[in-house]
Design a protein around this motif. Sequence first.
Motif: not given
Length: 99
Positions: A63-79, A10-12
């Motif tokens: 593709x579904x796994x990538x979508x989970x990753x993109x949603x995670x990134x867009x929801x405040x994950x730093x990495x 997560x972001x700091x």
Amino acid sequence: MGLYVLMTRLTPEISGDLKKREAIGKEWKKKVDNLCPDVKWISHYALLGPYDFMDIYEAEDEETAAKVSMITRASGALAVETWPAMTWTRFIEIVKDCQ
């Protein structure tokens, strides 16, 4: 169904606010469940180390796994990293086929 491991840092700003972290986590889970309804959650762990969370889940395809990753990134994950995985039993079966 493929097995995947989602590693999240997560972001700091989010990491430092425990109430905010909980609310964002609940919203993230709701969004993933809504946009990726076929994902089957296996387990969720909070970690002490370079990542904050590890989720293990099954998804129909990359593709579904990538979508989970993109949603995670867009929801405040730093990495975010998504790793394909397999059970130990399956791994041994594959190794036997290579000998």
